[in-house]
Design a protein around this motif. Structure first.
Motif, short mmCIF file in Angstrom:
data_model
loop_
_atom_site.label_atom_id
_atom_site.label_comp_id
_atom_site.label_asym_id
_atom_site.label_seq_id
_atom_site.Cartn_x
_atom_site.Cartn_y
_atom_site.Cartn_z
N ASP A 91 16.48 -120.59 13.87
CA ASP A 91 16.03 -119.52 12.97
C ASP A 91 15.85 -118.22 13.76
OD1 ASP A 91 15.95 -121.37 10.87
OD2 ASP A 91 13.88 -121.91 11.35
N ALA A 92 15.26 -118.30 14.93
CA ALA A 92 15.08 -117.12 15.78
C ALA A 92 16.43 -116.57 16.23
CB ALA A 92 14.21 -117.47 16.99
N LEU A 93 17.35 -117.46 16.57
CA LEU A 93 18.67 -117.04 17.00
C LEU A 93 19.41 -116.32 15.88
CD1 LEU A 93 20.92 -117.06 19.16
CD2 LEU A 93 21.63 -119.27 18.26
N ARG A 94 19.33 -116.85 14.68
CA ARG A 94 19.97 -116.22 13.52
C ARG A 94 19.43 -114.80 13.31
NH1 ARG A 94 21.02 -120.60 11.14
NH2 ARG A 94 18.89 -121.14 10.67
N TYR A 95 18.11 -114.63 13.40
CA TYR A 95 17.47 -113.33 13.25
C TYR A 95 17.93 -112.39 14.37
CZ TYR A 95 13.71 -109.90 12.54
OH TYR A 95 13.00 -108.75 12.32
N TYR A 96 17.90 -112.88 15.59
CA TYR A 96 18.30 -112.11 16.77
C TYR A 96 19.75 -111.64 16.63
CZ TYR A 96 19.34 -111.33 21.76
OH TYR A 96 19.72 -110.80 22.97
N GLU A 97 20.65 -112.55 16.26
CA GLU A 97 22.07 -112.21 16.14
C GLU A 97 22.35 -111.28 14.97
OE1 GLU A 97 24.00 -116.05 16.11
OE2 GLU A 97 24.22 -116.02 18.30
N ARG A 98 21.50 -111.29 13.97
CA ARG A 98 21.68 -110.40 12.80
C ARG A 98 21.43 -108.95 13.19
NH1 ARG A 98 23.82 -108.21 8.82
NH2 ARG A 98 22.60 -107.64 7.03
N TYR A 99 20.39 -108.67 13.97
CA TYR A 99 19.99 -107.29 14.27
C TYR A 99 20.45 -106.79 15.64
CZ TYR A 99 17.23 -107.85 10.09
OH TYR A 99 16.86 -108.06 8.79
N TYR A 100 20.69 -107.68 16.60
CA TYR A 100 21.01 -107.27 17.96
C TYR A 100 22.22 -106.35 18.07
CZ TYR A 100 21.65 -107.31 22.97
OH TYR A 100 21.80 -106.92 24.26
N PRO A 101 23.34 -106.63 17.35
CA PRO A 101 24.51 -105.75 17.49
C PRO A 101 24.24 -104.29 17.09
CG PRO A 101 25.12 -107.79 16.38
CD PRO A 101 23.62 -107.78 16.49
N TYR A 102 23.27 -104.08 16.23
CA TYR A 102 23.00 -102.74 15.72
C TYR A 102 21.82 -102.05 16.42
CZ TYR A 102 25.86 -104.74 12.05
OH TYR A 102 26.87 -105.35 11.37
#
Length: 144
Positions: A111-122
């Motif tokens: 769940d943390a990884l999904r959140y991280y990967e959602r916002y990290y690129p931007y």
């Protein structure tokens, strides 16, 4: 020297390597095989007069209609086919959530990884889930 592979066969590795090196040097010096230089003036096209040889060729690829992504579930990760037309529609950046969540807000690592990967690129690691900067958010969380 010859090396024994089994009791009935012997193979001369050193001789083979010398022969391969000689063949490579010959191909390199004569510009044949993978060492052939395509300069745009060579008309050796196997008799195909319609073939055009050019040295400024640039390969261009159309976007693929489908690609694969890894989806994590109870049984680990598996590769799934995803339509790229769906991806293009979702390429609009999400709004920046800011530093509003922490590792304690997630039950599982995925769940943390999904959140991280959602916002990290931007926005980078806006929630500071990856404290040591190794690309692994909340490493202490339990996995699903």
């Amino acid at each position: 020297g010859a090396s024994k592979i089994d009791s009935s066969i012997s193979f001369d590795y050193e001789g083979m390597m010398k022969e391969m090196t000689n063949l490579e040097e010959t191909a390199r010096s004569e510009g044949i095989g993978i060492f052939k230089v395509c300069d745009g003036t060579n008309n050796d096209n196997g008799g195909d007069d319609d073939a055009v040889t050019t040295s400024n060729f640039i390969a261009e690829f159309e976007p693929m209609e489908y690609s694969t992504e890894i989806v994590y579930g109870d049984d680990g990760g598996k590769s799934v086919l995803v339509s790229n037309s769906d991806k293009q529609a979702s390429s609009i950046p999400p709004s920046n959530p800011g530093d509003v969540r922490g590792c304690s807000d997630f039950e599982y690592y995925e769940d943390a990884l999904r959140y991280y990967e959602r916002y990290y690129p931007y926005y980078g690691d806006v929630a500071k889930l990856d404290r040591d900067g190794d690309g692994v958010p909340c490493p202490g969380l339990e996995h699903t």
